[in-house]
Motif scaffolding. Structure first.
Motif, PDB file in Angstrom:
ATOM      1  N   SER A 129       0.818  -1.218   0.000  1.00  0.00           N
ATOM      2  CA  SER A 129       0.000   0.000   0.000  1.00  0.00           C
ATOM      3  C   SER A 129       0.849   1.265   0.000  1.00  0.00           C
ATOM      4  CB  SER A 129      -0.910   0.017   1.236  1.00  0.00           C
ATOM      5  OG  SER A 129      -1.626  -1.176   1.357  1.00  0.00           O
ATOM      6  N   PHE A 179      -3.580   7.798   0.240  1.00  0.00           N
ATOM      7  CA  PHE A 179      -3.182   6.761   1.193  1.00  0.00           C
ATOM      8  C   PHE A 179      -1.702   6.913   1.553  1.00  0.00           C
ATOM      9  CE2 PHE A 179      -1.937   2.750   2.891  1.00  0.00           C
ATOM     10  CZ  PHE A 179      -3.073   2.160   3.420  1.00  0.00           C
ATOM     11  N   HIS A 227      -6.488   2.311  -4.770  1.00  0.00           N
ATOM     12  CA  HIS A 227      -5.891   3.083  -3.688  1.00  0.00           C
ATOM     13  C   HIS A 227      -5.562   4.463  -4.243  1.00  0.00           C
ATOM     14  CE1 HIS A 227      -5.216  -0.145  -0.755  1.00  0.00           C
ATOM     15  NE2 HIS A 227      -4.867  -0.908  -1.760  1.00  0.00           N
TER      16      HIS A 227
END
Length: 279
Positions: free
Chosen positions: A159, A190, A186
């Motif tokens: 991520s 983020f 995403h």
């Protein structure tokens, strides 16, 4: 007693859907709050069975969906709201957990006669383990911590890694969900959220600040999060117990959907060890 899909509404924030499992004997009992992991949800696979086992041992068990996990109030299973998923981040999950804690420890809680607010355990699975560690390190209400197959660092996760320039340029990157076949987005926010809150989100430092008992359970054959990460948590956490489960995967040999009315052997061990730790 099992009450599913209750809704915690919040001002200017997405609602949180949660379940409660408990023996309605009007006696105050330890509160256990369970945090699901990445691409997870409260109704995944075996989590209802797990919750039932805790309730049978006179524990008040709560599980919830993080507000931006991709589920909705009307469809809390799987990921119908990918726009919300794209806007999820670690600090939102920490805020969600704080709001759940506030809800159940409030003097106005409809459950106050069934909850001992001086006895609160967080359980976190996978990414939820990291969230639980951070929360336990900064919230004096937490009296015990249990992590199942937990991450030991957020900075090394997919991520927050990869081609950052391309991600910034596109504004979004996608991760395939192999089960649902969805390309899960995403947004670049983020990464920015992680960088802007890097000190707070440092799991190693949070572990070292813990003053409460910490039970670490991890499968030695976990293909998603290496057992080496559990060893690091053990190294950092002052009052820890590590249970290594041989030949056990990331979800303790469970799966979704789970149609049996019993737990896989490994997850039954996890559940029993966790209950014994709380009691």
């Amino acid at each position: 007693m099992k009450i599913k899909n209750q809704i915690l509404t919040r001002i200017n924030q997405k609602p949180i859907v949660y379940d409660t499992f408990y023996n309605d004997n009007k006696k105050q009992k330890p509160l256990v709050i369970f945090c699901h992991g990445y691409k997870g949800f409260k109704d995944w696979g075996t989590w209802d069975l797990v919750a039932n086992n805790f309730a049978k041992q006179n524990l008040f068990f709560v599980k919830f969906n993080f507000s931006h996990n991709g589920g909705t109030v009307n469809q809390p299973i799987d990921f119908p709201d990918l726009d919300a998923f794209a806007e999820n981040n670690y600090t939102k999950e920490l805020q969600d957990l704080d709001d759940i804690l506030n809800h159940f420890t409030s003097d106005q809680s409809i459950y106050k006669n069934n909850i001992d607010t001086n006895n609160i355990t967080l359980i976190g699975h996978s990414r939820g383990g990291g969230i639980s560690i951070i929360k336990a390190s900064e919230d004096h209400r937490i009296t015990k911590l249990i992590t199942w197959a937990s991450v030991c660092a957020f900075g090394k996760r997919t991520s927050t890694t990869g081609d950052l320039e391309q991600w910034k340029k596109d504004g979004v990157k996608y991760v395939l969900n192999s089960r649902t076949k969805q390309n899960m987005p995403h947004n670049f926010q983020f990464y920015l959220d992680y960088i802007n809150n890097k000190d707070r989100l440092d799991i190693e430092n949070c572990c070292k600040r813990l003053t409460i008992p910490h039970l670490i359970i991890h499968g030695t054959k976990d293909p998603s999060i290496s057992f080496e990460e559990a060893k690091l948590l053990k190294l950092w956490s002052p009052k820890n117990t590590l249970i290594a489960l041989p030949e056990t995967n990331h979800v303790f040999n469970a799966k979704h959907p789970w149609t049996e009315n019993y737990l896989p052997e490994a997850l039954e061990v996890v559940t029993k060890k966790s209950i014994a730790f709380i009691n």
